[in-house]
Design a protein around this motif. Structure first.
Motif, PDB file in Angstrom:
ATOM      1  N   UNK A   3     -48.513  -5.206  55.318  1.00 42.18           N
ATOM      2  CA  UNK A   3     -47.305  -5.682  55.974  1.00 42.18           C
ATOM      3  C   UNK A   3     -47.590  -5.949  57.457  1.00 42.18           C
ATOM      4  N   UNK A   4     -47.129  -7.096  57.934  1.00 42.94           N
ATOM      5  CA  UNK A   4     -47.349  -7.460  59.330  1.00 42.94           C
ATOM      6  C   UNK A   4     -46.349  -6.731  60.224  1.00 42.94           C
ATOM      7  N   UNK A   5     -46.842  -6.230  61.346  1.00 39.57           N
ATOM      8  CA  UNK A   5     -45.997  -5.512  62.284  1.00 39.57           C
ATOM      9  C   UNK A   5     -45.022  -6.457  62.975  1.00 39.57           C
ATOM     10  N   UNK A   6     -43.769  -6.032  63.127  1.00 38.01           N
ATOM     11  CA  UNK A   6     -42.748  -6.835  63.804  1.00 38.01           C
ATOM     12  C   UNK A   6     -42.944  -6.708  65.311  1.00 38.01           C
ATOM     13  N   UNK A   7     -42.800  -7.811  66.004  1.00 37.79           N
ATOM     14  CA  UNK A   7     -42.930  -7.844  67.455  1.00 37.79           C
ATOM     15  C   UNK A   7     -41.877  -6.958  68.125  1.00 37.79           C
ATOM     16  N   UNK A   8     -42.203  -6.439  69.304  1.00 43.24           N
ATOM     17  CA  UNK A   8     -41.231  -5.659  70.080  1.00 43.24           C
ATOM     18  C   UNK A   8     -40.246  -6.562  70.817  1.00 43.24           C
ATOM     19  N   UNK A   9     -40.576  -7.842  70.940  1.00 43.04           N
ATOM     20  CA  UNK A   9     -39.759  -8.771  71.732  1.00 43.04           C
ATOM     21  C   UNK A   9     -38.289  -8.819  71.307  1.00 43.04           C
TER      22      UNK A   9
END
Length: 170
Positions: free
Chosen positions: A1-7
């Motif tokens: 699973x790809x990590x979600x950006x903090x933005x």
């Protein structure tokens, strides 16, 4: 699973901070072919949008998009902005906020269908590298290096006041 950006989380947090303190949150956006905004208000492929509760309807700040309806000179428009294209979020009243890097513009913007002038929307220059903003500072790197501490003239030639400008902090 790809990590979600903090933005998107930082954007939502700063939006909440602005509203909790009675400030007007604005976002600076890099406009490309995925961005849906009134094209006639885009300058240098960038636009600044007022995203306050009073200026928007049905605001949704997701992890991939910010979507809302807004009026530009009385005409309602559906605005869609990819999170990846947001250059900065800041409070209009004091310029405090955060800037983000944006990789590249991906072509022309889609027009949301407006033909009229906005009340609070303005264009901003190239992507800032700062996390602090100031109403009196210029946003271009060359001018910021030579005159960051002195008030810059507004569009009408007067010094200080008026629209917020992003300040480059090194």
């Amino acid at each position: 699973m790809q990590e979600i950006s903090t933005k998107p989380y930082l954007l939502r947090a700063l939006y909440e901070w602005c509203t909790d303190n009675g400030y007007t949150p604005h976002i600076a956006v890099r406009v490309d072919n995925q961005t849906r905004v009134p094209r006639q208000f885009v300058r240098d492929n960038e636009i600044v949008l007022n995203i306050s509760f009073e200026a928007t309807s049905q605001l949704q700040m997701g992890n991939e998009w910010i979507e809302f309806s807004a009026r530009f000179s009385g005409k309602s428009h559906k605005i869609e902005v990819p999170i990846a294209n947001i250059l900065a979020i800041y409070a209009r009243e004091n310029g405090q906020g955060m800037a983000f890097p944006v990789e590249s513009a991906g072509g022309e913007a889609q027009d949301s269908g407006a033909d009229a002038e906005p009340a609070d929307e303005t264009a901003v220059p190239a992507a800032p590298r700062a996390v602090e903003t100031s109403p009196a500072a210029d946003t271009t790197a060359a001018k910021a290096d030579s005159a960051a501490d002195s008030p810059q003239p507004d569009d009408d030639g007067s010094k200080g006041g008026g629209r917020a400008r992003l300040k480059i902090v090194k």
